[in-house]
Enzyme design. Structure first.
Site, short mmCIF file in Angstrom:
data_model
loop_
_atom_site.label_atom_id
_atom_site.label_comp_id
_atom_site.label_asym_id
_atom_site.label_seq_id
_atom_site.Cartn_x
_atom_site.Cartn_y
_atom_site.Cartn_z
N HIS A 151 0.84 -1.21 0.00
CA HIS A 151 0.00 0.00 0.00
C HIS A 151 0.86 1.24 0.00
CE1 HIS A 151 0.25 1.98 3.97
NE2 HIS A 151 0.57 0.78 4.42
N CYS A 152 0.25 2.33 -0.47
CA CYS A 152 0.86 3.66 -0.42
C CYS A 152 -0.25 4.61 0.01
CB CYS A 152 1.47 4.03 -1.78
SG CYS A 152 0.27 4.11 -3.12
N LYS A 153 -0.14 5.87 -0.35
CA LYS A 153 -1.15 6.84 0.07
C LYS A 153 -2.47 6.62 -0.67
CE LYS A 153 -2.03 11.79 0.52
NZ LYS A 153 -1.48 13.13 0.31
#
Length: 99
Positions: A64-66
């Protein structure tokens, strides 16, 4: 493998059946807040950290990222390296915070 929703991931965390979670945001983003138990490996550092992930090739891994763009790139990269169960967190950390 299909991607995972924030709701599904939160349910898995409460049931202690959570996958390995890799946060590919920058270190400063992770330090501000993060998913409990996640491991921070910024996207740019991922190629150099592959040997640290050798034991995860056949395990479920959620990246995941932002918002989902960097983690989509991380998912594609890991799949190219032979990881068989990589899932992207749909909507990224923003979705996780709202779920």
């Amino acid at each position: 493998m299909t991607d995972i929703t924030a709701v599904e991931l939160k349910e898995r965390l409460t049931q202690n059946t959570s996958p390995v979670i890799i946060d590919v945001r920058e270190t400063w983003e992770n330090e501000e807040s993060h998913i409990p138990g996640s491991r921070n490996i910024p996207l740019g550092d991922l190629p150099g950290k592959l040997q640290e992930l050798d034991d995860l090739h056949d395990q479920e891994v959620v990246v995941h990222c932002k918002g989902g763009s960097r983690s989509a790139a991380a998912k594609a990269f890991l799949q190219q390296q032979g990881f068989t169960h990589v899932r992207n967190l749909i909507g990224g950390f923003q979705a996780y915070e709202k779920a």
